[in-house]
Design an enzyme around this catalytic site. Sequence first.
Site, PDB file in Angstrom:
ATOM      1  N   GLU A 146     -49.607  19.313  27.575  1.00  0.00           N
ATOM      2  CA  GLU A 146     -48.626  18.952  28.618  1.00  0.00           C
ATOM      3  C   GLU A 146     -47.396  18.289  28.008  1.00  0.00           C
ATOM      4  O   GLU A 146     -47.097  17.135  28.316  1.00  0.00           O
ATOM      5  CB  GLU A 146     -49.266  17.955  29.599  1.00  0.00           C
ATOM      6  CG  GLU A 146     -50.530  18.408  30.253  1.00  0.00           C
ATOM      7  CD  GLU A 146     -51.248  17.258  30.986  1.00  0.00           C
ATOM      8  OE1 GLU A 146     -50.909  16.072  30.754  1.00  0.00           O
ATOM      9  OE2 GLU A 146     -52.150  17.556  31.770  1.00  0.00           O
ATOM     10  N   CYS A 172     -23.337  -3.945  38.084  1.00  0.00           N
ATOM     11  CA  CYS A 172     -23.134  -5.390  38.041  1.00  0.00           C
ATOM     12  C   CYS A 172     -24.352  -6.144  37.539  1.00  0.00           C
ATOM     13  O   CYS A 172     -24.923  -6.974  38.252  1.00  0.00           O
ATOM     14  CB  CYS A 172     -22.702  -5.875  39.415  1.00  0.00           C
ATOM     15  SG  CYS A 172     -21.127  -5.129  39.842  1.00  0.00           S
ATOM     16  N   ARG A 191     -41.275  15.548  26.847  1.00  0.00           N
ATOM     17  CA  ARG A 191     -40.132  15.065  26.085  1.00  0.00           C
ATOM     18  C   ARG A 191     -39.700  16.036  24.991  1.00  0.00           C
ATOM     19  O   ARG A 191     -38.516  16.264  24.802  1.00  0.00           O
ATOM     20  CB  ARG A 191     -40.492  13.712  25.462  1.00  0.00           C
ATOM     21  CG  ARG A 191     -39.327  12.991  24.832  1.00  0.00           C
ATOM     22  CD  ARG A 191     -39.813  11.781  24.035  1.00  0.00           C
ATOM     23  NE  ARG A 191     -40.679  10.899  24.778  1.00  0.00           N
ATOM     24  CZ  ARG A 191     -40.260   9.829  25.452  1.00  0.00           C
ATOM     25  NH1 ARG A 191     -38.985   9.511  25.469  1.00  0.00           N
ATOM     26  NH2 ARG A 191     -41.127   9.076  26.105  1.00  0.00           N
TER      27      ARG A 191
END
Length: 421
Positions: A275, A346, A278
Amino acid sequence: MDHFIYRDGVLHAEDVPLTEIAAQVGTPFYVYSAATLLRHFQVFDESLAWGEHLVCFAMKSLSNVAVLKMLGQAGAGIDVVSIGEYLRAKAAGVSGDKIVFSGVAKTREEMKIALEGGIRQFNVESEPELEVLSEVALSLGKVAPITVRVNPDVDAKTHAKIATGKKENKFGIPISRAREVYARAAELKGLDVVGIDVHIGSQLTDLEPFRLAYRKVAELTEVLREDGHNIRRLDLGGGLGIPYTRSNEAPPLPVELGQVIREEVGHLGCEVEIEPGRLIAGNAGQLVSEVIYVKEGEDRRFLILDAAMNDLVRPSMYDAHHDIDPVIEAEPGVEPETYDVVGGICETGDTFAKGRNLPPLKAGDLVSFRSAGAYGAVMASEYNSRPLVPEVLVQGDKFAVIRRRPTYEEMIARDIVPEWL
Ligand code: LLP
């Protein structure tokens, strides 16, 4: 290997200059190279060519339907972890018998949809899940094919947030208890036990933890077979790491992982699934962003971008390093400048890189984050009411927007103001 290269001083994805995409689509945007995605899938496929196998792309890393369709057409199976992912795989034309369903929190509703739509196997992660799945399958007059995910208690030597194979992690059942859990699974009429599943973590750059885990799975296979279980499939998870820098970092290659798999479990005659996420998607995608301001701080210079942590959260969340390249290549001999590269959110955590050396940049210049194809767009949010950035797929000299940028109106229209306000 990827297909992001400078040509005539301009960074290209395959044959398309990133400047051209930026002009049409606006920034920031994610861009993927089809050739790189396919190549990465193929190297895994070839690495297991010695036996019966299925490479199931872990779509949690990149879940755009266009990408799934392309990989599905190339022969990939898909690893899903939610029914949302399952339905995306289906929308991409992947048939149920090529979809494996992992995850610790599958609900009855999710099981039902997968059973009705067709599923290759559920990778079951706990005893209560076994009971529930059997019940749901029986209520539909079906039998659910399952593996049980075992936790081999192996140190994957990776970032703590993405290690999954230690006993303190929430994943799988302890391998020491596997026999009793399999015995129970065999009793449940709604289940068909087909194999064993293991996944020990992500961004692994050493083969040894894989080897240890697979050896334990091989031993368990023999024990379970003696107990009378027909173990015929091994899902060996994903996790192979990628180079995130251009230094001499060189994680093992898929072919080497395939060899370890062959050595450890090849003699068992099982069908093998893996599986990877990445390694297929990571270096096949980049995030392109525009410099908004260069700001001189008291003791540092900030490069302020139009991308922010909501678009690419990995640096803030895992202290991850992403190389950043100027889209227009620096002239040779130009002295670099040192920047803290930040977004406009922010909070101070919205920092992509500190003290990064880059060629001198100014407002309006484009930069590109490398290795952003995996866990990039999928982890994006609309924090600070910044609409999700678009995704673009390049193939050769053509490109297509495969997810468009929502308008502000669309984003705001999802909120519902009750009539009593
Ligand atoms: N299979 C299972 C059961 C998984 O949990 C994962 C990843 C994979 C396969 C794919 O692993 P890969 O080949 O991609 O390493 N968001 C984090 C990564 C989380 C990985 C979660 N599980 C990051 O950005 O680094």
